[in-house]
Design an enzyme around this catalytic site. Structure first.
Site, PDB file in Angstrom:
ATOM      1  CG  HIS A   1     -51.845  62.729  27.660  1.00 59.59           C
ATOM      2  ND1 HIS A   1     -51.436  62.895  26.119  1.00 59.59           N
ATOM      3  CD2 HIS A   1     -52.710  62.731  27.157  1.00 59.59           C
ATOM      4  CE1 HIS A   1     -51.600  61.323  26.266  1.00 59.59           C
ATOM      5  NE2 HIS A   1     -52.658  61.156  26.235  1.00 59.59           N
TER       6      HIS A   1
ATOM      7  CG  LEU B   1     -38.244  63.125  21.181  1.00 61.66           C
ATOM      8  CD1 LEU B   1     -37.497  62.729  22.418  1.00 61.66           C
ATOM      9  CD2 LEU B   1     -38.514  64.904  21.896  1.00 61.66           C
ATOM     10  NE  ARG B   2     -43.394  63.324  13.816  1.00 62.04           N
ATOM     11  CZ  ARG B   2     -44.759  64.367  14.087  1.00 62.04           C
ATOM     12  NH1 ARG B   2     -44.824  65.227  14.577  1.00 62.04           N
ATOM     13  NH2 ARG B   2     -45.913  63.748  14.514  1.00 62.04           N
TER      14      ARG B   2
ATOM     15  CG  HIS C   1     -54.226  58.667  24.946  1.00 62.93           C
ATOM     16  ND1 HIS C   1     -54.433  60.144  25.462  1.00 62.93           N
ATOM     17  CD2 HIS C   1     -55.896  58.366  23.779  1.00 62.93           C
ATOM     18  CE1 HIS C   1     -55.613  60.877  24.017  1.00 62.93           C
ATOM     19  NE2 HIS C   1     -55.936  59.600  23.916  1.00 62.93           N
TER      20      HIS C   1
ATOM     21  CG  ASP D   1     -49.084  65.133  25.843  1.00 61.00           C
ATOM     22  OD1 ASP D   1     -48.153  64.366  25.464  1.00 61.00           O
ATOM     23  OD2 ASP D   1     -50.055  65.408  25.795  1.00 61.00           O
TER      24      ASP D   1
ATOM     25  CG  HIS E   1     -45.924  61.368  27.177  1.00 61.86           C
ATOM     26  ND1 HIS E   1     -47.303  62.677  27.250  1.00 61.86           N
ATOM     27  CD2 HIS E   1     -46.842  61.255  28.784  1.00 61.86           C
ATOM     28  CE1 HIS E   1     -48.337  63.253  28.252  1.00 61.86           C
ATOM     29  NE2 HIS E   1     -47.361  62.336  29.237  1.00 61.86           N
TER      30      HIS E   1
END
Lengths: 298, 368
Positions: free
Chosen positions: B202, B63-64, B149, B275, B60
């Site tokens: 995470h 991604l921009r 999360h 992340d 994960h």
């Protein structure tokens, strides 16, 4: 770090430097120096949080040193309109300002401003971090009274968790040789206070036992949404400085409050106006201390 | 198009392979692996003791744009899963997979749609407050990996750093361990009833890791990862309001960091996931707590894992084999598989390049 002088916090300042500031403040307070050290300079008060007292105190101090004072008030709404704190600070510095006095709701804001500009920066309160000028004026008020802080016991009572005044006072009073006891509801005592060298208790009577000075912190009613204690009435009973508790203090013990006082919450009106209260003297001393600070960083 | 990798130490946990061998790649596919490979007409890359591993797989990251994918390739990743907060991207240099939102708009109220091509279902960086929604998601999505999360926002409050001395001194709002661990405990109880495949993204605390360890011992189908930054930095790196400490979830204590490393070594944590979240420069010109959280993590992954002193095969497992298996992907250095390989320079402890399909991308910038 450049050679530019700032006052961003008390933590880490050596005792000698603190004493130098107190001594200089005393000279101003006693009128031994006229001091027009800032003639021709501009001091900008940049306040992101409303604070009439601290801002006015800095304004009076700067003006009486001969500085021109620029009051740059930033309300929450205009701050959110895109300009970053760094951007705002750079713009203010570009006006030719010598000293930026900054108050901000977030911890570390003054340090960020200091990193971004070439002029001196004085922290007038950053979030829950530090409020160095308040701690210095508190220390000065006690020092003026006693001649020394060494061996004195100071109780700080209230919302320690959210208090920058408590943090700055911890570092300041400890460096000057006093011992500290923090007291408040368990929900208002942050982790690690003991590791910082303070005694911690939730029992007010225990904190007051043997105290030479009691500093009552302001309860911010706007935080009541967090429900850190059930009701103001219960708070007053358990952690308020009532007439009975004040009467049981050591005869010469004094009471401080950074203001503004919630009368009947942190302390009873009689205590606030009583013999032990140094609250108005704190305000008076604040101007002298801030003159010493502005001079020191200029 | 024939490409021969020569002189490399092949590390493939899936095949339990650790030894020097040649790899022939024909038209982007692994054609043969061994000591006597017919390399007629192939372009030869002399690797001289460098390691070749199955390409790293990231579970994960946000991604921009393509610069995030450049960073992924530089970090050795040949497969990346775009977190639900990502923009839609296309890129044929690597395998780009998508995590579908576990709940509609990630709001945690209603189940999200589960498209066939989604690599997994994920809540991104958003908490799932309602236990009932998680229960239904686990019941409904059997087989698909649910990436969670773990956060109780009522315990997080405005917190930006793990609770402890540093947060107290700096006056930063802090986050107690229970904000994560209490949710891990709750979710494990639900998983035990419903079945399903639950993955915690995470994780940051020793307490959460203990809960996962116990759950695995009970035979629950649970997996978990941690990030490169939570393996290498603790709350003290926020000193001076340093923005490299402004990440989400918040940085924790030294003891927590140590527990994460041990948990990766003993298999309690399955994978390292990046992340990777690139933060706009303007979003960094505010005081610590007002800054947007995130860090560029792809290139930190290998150095962070290297620092743990794992065996080489376990190192490859946590960066590649384990996350690939969690996603149900084929993994290994085996004939017939698409070429997705990472080349590691063990002296420099750095990624030296990747092979992705017919492409060889060297970290020195040579692309063919």
């Amino acid at each position: 770090m450049s050679s530019t002088r700032h006052l961003l916090g008390i933590e880490g300042l050596p005792r000698a430097e603190l004493e130098q500031l107190l001594t200089r403040a005393h000279e101003y307070r006693e009128g031994r120096v006229g001091g027009r050290h800032l003639v021709g300079r501009v001091v900008a008060n940049v306040f992101y949080e409303a604070s009439t007292r601290t801002r006015s105190s800095f304004e009076v101090a700067a003006a009486s040193l001969g500085a021109h004072v620029l009051n740059w008030t930033v309300t929450g709404s205009s701050a959110s309109k895109g300009e970053t704190l760094v951007d705002t600070a750079k713009n203010i510095a570009a006006l030719g300002v010598s000293i930026i006095v900054v108050r901000h709701q977030h911890s570390g804001a003054a340090a960020l401003v200091a990193r971004s500009v070439g002029c001196s920066v004085v922290n007038a309160g950053d979030g829950q971090h530090e409020h160095p000028s308040q701690a210095l004026l508190d220390a000065y008020t006690l020092w003026r009274r006693w001649g020394t802080l060494a061996g004195k016991r100071v109780a700080i009572v209230g919302d320690i968790l959210h208090s920058r005044v408590a943090r700055s006072n911890l570092h300041c009073l400890k460096a000057l040789g006093a011992s500290l006891v923090f007291c408040g509801p368990p929900t208002m005592l942050p982790m690690g206070l003991a590791a910082l060298g303070a005694e911690v208790t939730t029992e007010l009577d225990h904190a007051l036992d043997g105290a030479d000075a009691v500093m009552m912190l302001r309860i911010q009613r706007e935080r009541q949404g967090d429900a850190l204690f059930p009701t103001p009435a219960e708070y007053h009973v358990r952690w308020g400085l009532t007439n009975e508790r004040a009467a049981a203090l050591k005869p010469e013990a004094v009471v401080l409050h950074p203001g503004p006082v919630n009368r009947g919450l942190e302390l009873s009106p009689e205590v606030a106006d009583g013999q032990r209260s140094l609250i108005l003297e704190q305000v008076q001393n604040g101007v002298a201390v801030r003159k010493a600070i502005l001079e020191a960083v200029s | 198009m024939r490409l021969l990798l020569r002189g490399a130490r092949l590390l493939d946990p899936a095949a339990k392979r650790d030894g020097v061998a040649e790899v022939l790649i024909v038209d982007g596919e692994i054609a043969s692996v061994g000591s006597k490979v017919d390399a007629t007409g192939a372009r030869v890359i002399e690797l001289d003791g460098q390691w070749v591993t199955p390409g790293f797989v990231d579970l994960h990251s946000v991604l921009r744009d393509t610069s995030d994918l450049d960073a992924a390739l530089k970090g050795g990743f040949t497969t990346v899963v775009a977190a639900p907060e990502s923009n839609k991207l296309r890129d044929d240099r690597l395998q780009l997979l998508t995590a579908a939102p576990l709940t509609r708009k990630l709001e945690g109220e209603e189940l999200g749609e589960t498209p066939e091509d989604a690599a997994c279902l994920s809540q991104g960086f958003r908490p799932l407050v309602k236990s009932g929604v998680l229960r239904r998601a686990l019941q409904y999505s059997r087989g698909k990996l649910l990436v969670l999360h773990a956060e109780d926002p009522s315990l997080t409050g405005a917190g930006v750093l793990g609770e402890g001395l540093t947060a107290t001194r700096l006056g930063l709002p802090s986050v107690p361990v229970a904000a994560e661990a209490a949710v891990v405990a709750r979710d494990l109880l639900i998983l035990e009833e419903t079945g399903g495949r639950l993955h915690f993204a995470h994780l940051t605390t020793a307490r959460s890791v203990e809960l996962i360890r116990a759950a695995k011992q009970r035979g629950l189908q649970v997996s978990a990862d941690c990030t490169p930054h939570h393996l290498t930095r603790d709350d003290r790196s926020a000193e001076g309001y340093a923005l490299e400490a402004r990440v989400w979830p918040p940085l924790r204590s030294e003891a927590d960091v140590k527990a994460l490393g041990l948990a990766l070594a003993d298999g309690t944590l399955d994978a390292v996931a990046c992340d990777h979240v690139r933060v706009d420069v303007l979003d960094r010109e505010h005081p610590f707590e007002a800054c947007a959280p995130g860090c560029e993590a792809f290139e930190q992954a290998l150095p962070a894992v290297w620092g743990l002193g794992l065996t080489p095969l376990r190192l490859v497992e946590v960066l590649s084999t384990a996350p690939a298996r969690l996603l149900g992907l084929e993994t290994g250095i085996l004939p017939g598989l698409r070429a997705a390989l990472t080349i590691i320079d063990p002296q420099a402890r750095a990624v030296a390049g990747v092979i992705s399909g017919a492409r060889y991308l060297s970290s020195t910038g040579v692309t063919t």
